[in-house]
Design a protein around this motif. Structure first.
Motif, mmCIF file in Angstrom:
data_model
loop_
_atom_site.group_PDB
_atom_site.id
_atom_site.type_symbol
_atom_site.label_atom_id
_atom_site.label_comp_id
_atom_site.label_asym_id
_atom_site.label_seq_id
_atom_site.Cartn_x
_atom_site.Cartn_y
_atom_site.Cartn_z
ATOM 1 N N LEU A 285 0.797 -1.222 0.000
ATOM 2 C CA LEU A 285 0.000 0.000 0.000
ATOM 3 C C LEU A 285 0.831 1.274 0.000
ATOM 4 N N GLY A 286 2.135 1.148 0.261
ATOM 5 C CA GLY A 286 2.988 2.317 0.190
ATOM 6 C C GLY A 286 3.399 2.883 1.529
ATOM 7 N N PRO A 287 3.916 4.113 1.489
ATOM 8 C CA PRO A 287 4.541 4.702 2.673
ATOM 9 C C PRO A 287 3.545 5.279 3.686
ATOM 10 N N VAL A 288 3.997 5.315 4.933
ATOM 11 C CA VAL A 288 3.315 6.011 6.032
ATOM 12 C C VAL A 288 4.405 6.667 6.873
ATOM 13 N N GLY A 289 3.997 7.496 7.794
ATOM 14 C CA GLY A 289 4.971 8.113 8.686
ATOM 15 C C GLY A 289 5.512 9.400 8.114
ATOM 16 N N GLY B 101 11.513 11.504 8.782
ATOM 17 C CA GLY B 101 12.340 11.174 9.940
ATOM 18 C C GLY B 101 12.003 9.836 10.560
ATOM 19 N N ARG B 102 10.818 9.337 10.277
ATOM 20 C CA ARG B 102 10.376 8.054 10.823
ATOM 21 C C ARG B 102 9.488 7.359 9.791
ATOM 22 N N PRO B 103 10.121 6.785 8.753
ATOM 23 C CA PRO B 103 9.344 6.195 7.661
ATOM 24 C C PRO B 103 8.800 4.807 7.992
ATOM 25 N N GLY B 104 7.659 4.526 7.411
ATOM 26 C CA GLY B 104 7.048 3.211 7.528
ATOM 27 C C GLY B 104 6.380 2.846 6.210
ATOM 28 N N VAL B 105 5.946 1.608 6.111
ATOM 29 C CA VAL B 105 5.203 1.136 4.941
ATOM 30 C C VAL B 105 4.034 0.288 5.414
ATOM 31 N N ARG B 106 3.030 0.149 4.530
ATOM 32 C CA ARG B 106 1.849 -0.643 4.860
ATOM 33 C C ARG B 106 1.574 -1.659 3.759
ATOM 34 N N TYR B 107 0.974 -2.765 4.169
ATOM 35 C CA TYR B 107 0.450 -3.707 3.183
ATOM 36 C C TYR B 107 -0.762 -4.409 3.762
ATOM 37 N N ALA B 108 -1.678 -4.792 2.889
ATOM 38 C CA ALA B 108 -2.896 -5.493 3.278
ATOM 39 C C ALA B 108 -2.729 -6.977 2.975
ATOM 40 N N GLU C 77 -10.014 -13.638 6.513
ATOM 41 C CA GLU C 77 -9.578 -12.609 7.449
ATOM 42 C C GLU C 77 -8.818 -11.530 6.691
ATOM 43 N N VAL C 78 -9.127 -10.268 6.994
ATOM 44 C CA VAL C 78 -8.480 -9.131 6.344
ATOM 45 C C VAL C 78 -7.604 -8.427 7.376
ATOM 46 N N TYR C 79 -6.316 -8.290 7.054
ATOM 47 C CA TYR C 79 -5.343 -7.668 7.951
ATOM 48 C C TYR C 79 -4.696 -6.454 7.297
ATOM 49 N N LEU C 80 -4.305 -5.504 8.143
ATOM 50 C CA LEU C 80 -3.480 -4.384 7.718
ATOM 51 C C LEU C 80 -2.189 -4.459 8.512
ATOM 52 N N HIS C 81 -1.072 -4.501 7.810
ATOM 53 C CA HIS C 81 0.249 -4.532 8.435
ATOM 54 C C HIS C 81 0.922 -3.184 8.217
ATOM 55 N N THR C 82 1.447 -2.612 9.280
ATOM 56 C CA THR C 82 2.187 -1.357 9.204
ATOM 57 C C THR C 82 3.525 -1.597 9.885
ATOM 58 N N CYS C 83 4.608 -1.386 9.162
ATOM 59 C CA CYS C 83 5.932 -1.678 9.709
ATOM 60 C C CYS C 83 6.905 -0.542 9.399
ATOM 61 N N GLU C 84 7.982 -0.512 10.157
ATOM 62 C CA GLU C 84 9.023 0.481 9.914
ATOM 63 C C GLU C 84 9.686 0.187 8.571
ATOM 64 N N ASP C 85 10.035 1.229 7.859
ATOM 65 C CA ASP C 85 10.706 1.067 6.570
ATOM 66 C C ASP C 85 12.211 0.989 6.826
ATOM 67 N N VAL C 86 12.672 -0.217 7.127
ATOM 68 C CA VAL C 86 14.086 -0.431 7.453
ATOM 69 C C VAL C 86 14.809 -1.226 6.375
ATOM 70 N N GLY C 87 14.154 -1.467 5.260
ATOM 71 C CA GLY C 87 14.734 -2.316 4.231
ATOM 72 C C GLY C 87 15.605 -1.571 3.243
ATOM 73 N N GLU D 88 -10.612 -2.977 0.477
ATOM 74 C CA GLU D 88 -10.635 -1.739 -0.303
ATOM 75 C C GLU D 88 -11.160 -0.576 0.533
ATOM 76 N N GLU D 89 -12.236 -0.815 1.253
ATOM 77 C CA GLU D 89 -12.841 0.250 2.052
ATOM 78 C C GLU D 89 -11.973 0.675 3.224
ATOM 79 N N ARG D 90 -11.320 -0.269 3.867
ATOM 80 C CA ARG D 90 -10.574 0.040 5.094
ATOM 81 C C ARG D 90 -9.124 0.416 4.868
ATOM 82 N N THR D 91 -8.535 0.011 3.716
ATOM 83 C CA THR D 91 -7.104 0.259 3.503
ATOM 84 C C THR D 91 -6.792 1.064 2.246
#
Length: 128
Positions: free
Chosen positions: A11-15, A18-25, A35-45, A90-93
């Motif tokens: 889903l792309g970047p968040v944050g 100075g403190r980047p993150g990324v999201r994926y569904a 089950e529908v999940y949203l993952h948000t993690c630090e962009d450390v890659g 689609e609606e939530r993410t």
């Protein structure tokens, strides 16, 4: 999904810069539900470290950090059929119907994101 395979969507970047993150569904088929999940993690890659499931969770508050490891991936909902799971995601993410990939391929999309310079605006295909 009908074959019992998990699908994901980067889903792309968040944050902030100075403190980047990324999201994926993620949509996980279960025996009688989806089950529908949203993952948000630090962009450390980087180009040789792209495994999003290994990235630390992106937490808003330091007090939440202790619970973040156990709660990685926010369960957004459970549906009875794959179409409803797609609509929920689609609606939530903000996920896009034609961009779902097989489990694990989000790391390839993340690699493309890194190679593109981690854009904060629109994707090359025009998708925000």
């Amino acid at each position: 999904m009908r074959r019992g395979s998990t699908v994901e969507q980067f889903l792309g970047p968040v944050g902030s810069p100075g403190r980047p993150g990324v999201r994926y569904a993620e949509i996980r088929p279960r025996a009688t539900s989806y089950e529908v999940y949203l993952h948000t993690c630090e962009d450390v890659g980087h180009e040789t470290f792209m495994d999003l499931v290994e990235f630390p969770p992106f937490v808003q508050d330091v007090r939440d950090a202790e619970d973040a490891e156990e709660a990685f991936g926010e369960l957004l909902g459970v549906t009875e059929d794959p179409y409803s799971a797609l609509v929920l995601a689609e609606e939530r993410t903000g996920a896009v119907r034609g961009r779902w990939v097989n489990e694990g391929l989000t790391q390839d999309e993340y690699r493309d994101f890194v190679r593109a310079g981690r854009p904060s605006g629109a994707w090359p295909a025009g998708r925000p």
